[in-house]
Design an enzyme around this catalytic site. Structure first.
Site, short mmCIF file in Angstrom:
data_model
loop_
_atom_site.label_atom_id
_atom_site.label_comp_id
_atom_site.label_asym_id
_atom_site.label_seq_id
_atom_site.Cartn_x
_atom_site.Cartn_y
_atom_site.Cartn_z
N ASP A 100 -12.65 8.89 4.92
CA ASP A 100 -11.20 8.20 4.59
C ASP A 100 -11.45 7.82 3.13
O ASP A 100 -11.93 6.49 3.14
CB ASP A 100 -11.36 7.25 5.67
CG ASP A 100 -10.04 6.20 5.57
OD1 ASP A 100 -9.35 6.42 4.52
OD2 ASP A 100 -9.62 5.47 6.55
N PHE A 132 -12.60 0.08 8.55
CA PHE A 132 -11.20 0.06 8.61
C PHE A 132 -10.29 1.32 8.40
O PHE A 132 -10.76 1.95 7.22
CB PHE A 132 -10.65 -0.91 7.47
CG PHE A 132 -9.23 -1.33 7.75
CD1 PHE A 132 -8.87 -2.20 8.67
CD2 PHE A 132 -8.29 -0.63 6.97
CE1 PHE A 132 -7.20 -2.36 8.73
CE2 PHE A 132 -6.93 -0.90 7.32
CZ PHE A 132 -6.43 -1.70 8.02
N LYS A 184 -1.99 5.69 0.50
CA LYS A 184 -1.85 4.64 -0.78
C LYS A 184 -1.35 4.95 -2.23
O LYS A 184 -0.16 5.11 -2.35
CB LYS A 184 -3.28 3.63 -0.81
CG LYS A 184 -3.19 2.92 0.49
CD LYS A 184 -4.16 1.68 0.55
CE LYS A 184 -4.23 1.08 1.86
NZ LYS A 184 -5.46 0.82 2.52
C1 LIG Z 1 -5.23 0.90 3.94
C2 LIG Z 1 -6.20 1.94 4.87
C3 LIG Z 1 -5.85 2.60 5.84
C4 LIG Z 1 -4.34 2.56 6.46
O1 LIG Z 1 -3.45 2.79 5.76
P1 LIG Z 1 -1.93 2.19 6.23
O2 LIG Z 1 -1.04 2.99 5.11
O3 LIG Z 1 -2.04 0.96 5.92
O4 LIG Z 1 -1.60 2.82 7.57
C5 LIG Z 1 -6.64 3.50 6.51
N1 LIG Z 1 -8.06 3.46 5.71
C6 LIG Z 1 -8.28 2.88 4.69
C7 LIG Z 1 -9.61 3.04 4.16
C8 LIG Z 1 -7.42 1.91 4.24
O5 LIG Z 1 -7.88 1.26 3.39
#
Ligand SMILES: *Cc1c(COP(=O)(O)O)cnc(C)c1O
Length: 399
Positions: A225, A140, A254
């Site tokens: 990520d 994700f 985040k």
């Molecule tokens: C939440 C998330 C994203 C995307 O972030 P947004 O601010 O919602 O665009 C990308 N990678 C990971 C691992 C995430 O948990």
């Protein structure tokens, strides 16, 4: 207004791209949130780990309001007095050399894809238009067309094509499969240290260490990520520290703002970001003074108030206590720090109903995939709060 009236407004006027629990919140403090009727709930989701510092942290409120009175947006056409300090503090904390600020997590993923492709052509010498990026099954990374194009979740993809080419998918946690997928045109490997949305999937010990070696040997940029796993969630500042490695590029978002404001960043310890020239990439809001002031304080309280250490200690306690729950419904309890997944057996009837039951008992959490409940409270949680949560979780899961 009654809760139902708020819900009806959302249903009537909003796109139905989420299926939230029907709790209408209007206040938050620390690990607690309140609904419009004044009922109190423990937040065990933390806005998907954006609120690691706890809701409405007073020092972040102060930084945000002070900066809002001063200057909010200049665009990058001009400089501002917050950006350089934000860069410096972020680099010092994370041992990075360069930063590129964006807003949402998905934007930072898009940014890294652009940067690593360009690096491939300019530095590695990959023939034009041939760059390949390897990603993992069950990943994700966000919701843009390019990103969902390399998702393996049918719900994320179906109906949204055609997609961006140039991605190859390998199984998560299998370094040999990654090795076999590398070609001379491979420029990057994009991977989550722990798959959060994928269901709190933890790869085998040594996986990232081996992947890092393979990246070095093959001149492939390792991109972690850490948008969900970073900034203390797993009991370390960055989850890569559990494996004792440093990625070439790291994505954070985040909790970078403590949940006040969308702030994300690409962190680089190689020359990859150096390939970007003026005009090639940008964002009107990326790096704005309000975002920088908020993020500087969000990072500061995370460190000063020892939230990362707390996540390690409290996470271990929470995990071990969850493991003690005797229930025929629980298949596995796993996690690192305060990123915990409880996987239920398929015949338990799906995780959603347990989240709904926990809501009626004053605890908010959310299913991920059909059969996994994620517990990820703010990192300021205390032992007595975890005991309070366990008193509610245990009966609901063993009933
Ligand atoms: C939440 C998330 C994203 C995307 O972030 P947004 O601010 O919602 O665009 C990308 N990678 C990971 C691992 C995430 O948990």
């Amino acid at each position: 207004m009654e809760p139902n009236e708020y819900i009806e407004l959302e249903e009537k006027y909003g796109a139905h791209n989420y299926k939230p629990l029907d709790v209408v919140l209007n206040r938050g403090q620390g690990i607690w949130v309140w609904d419009v009727q004044g009922n109190k709930y423990m937040d065990c989701l933390s806005a998907y780990s954006a609120v690691n510092q706890g809701h409405c942290h007073p020092k972040i409120i102060e930084a945000m309001t002070e900066q809002a009175k001063q200057l909010t947006l200049t665009s990058r056409a001009f400089r501002n007095d917050q950006l350089g300090l934000f860069y410096k503090e972020l680099c010092e904390i994370t041992h990075s050399h360069k930063v590129l600020p964006m807003n949402s997590g998905a934007e930072s993923v898009e940014t890294v894809i652009k940067a690593v492709r360009k690096w491939g052509y300019k530095v590695k010498g990959v023939p034009e238009e041939q760059a390949e990026i390897i990603v993992c099954q069950n990943n994700f990374h966000g919701r843009t067309i390019t990103i969902v194009g390399f998702s393996t979740d049918p719900t994320a993809r179906e109906g949204f094509g055609p997609f961006t080419p140039g991605f190859k998918v390998v199984p998560f946690g299998n370094a040999t499969a990654f090795e076999e997928a590398i070609t001379p045109n491979t420029v990057g490997f994009l991977v989550e240290p722990i798959q959060g949305e994928g269901g709190v999937i933890i790869p085998p010990d040594g996986y990232l260490r081996r992947v890092k070696e393979l990246c070095e040997q093959n001149k492939v940029v390792l991109i972690l990520d850490e948008i969900q796993t970073g900034l203390g969630r797993t009991g370390k500042l960055l989850a890569e520290e559990h494996e004792g490695i440093e990625a070439d590029l790291t994505l954070i978002g985040k909790a970078l703002s403590g949940g006040f404001y969308p702030v994300s960043a690409v962190l680089s310890n190689t020359e990859v970001l150096g390939v970007l020239r003026p005009g090639e990439h940008g964002s009107t809001f990326g790096g704005n003074p309000l975002a920088c002031a908020v993020a500087r304080t969000a990072l500061k309280v995370l460190m000063e108030e020892k939230m990362i250490e707390n996540a390690a200690v409290m996470g271990e306690y929470f995990l071990n206590e969850l493991k003690k729950i005797e229930s025929s419904k629980i298949k596995e309890v796993r996690g690192k720090g305060l990123l915990i997944g409880v996987e239920l057996f398929p015949d338990a009837g799906g995780a959603r109903q347990y989240c709904e039951k926990l809501m009626t008992k004053g605890l908010l959490c959310k299913e991920t995939h059909d059969h996994i409940i994620r517990f990820a409270p703010p990192l300021v949680i205390k032992r007595q709060d975890i005991d309070w949560a366990l008193e509610r979780i245990a009966p609901v899961l063993s009933a």
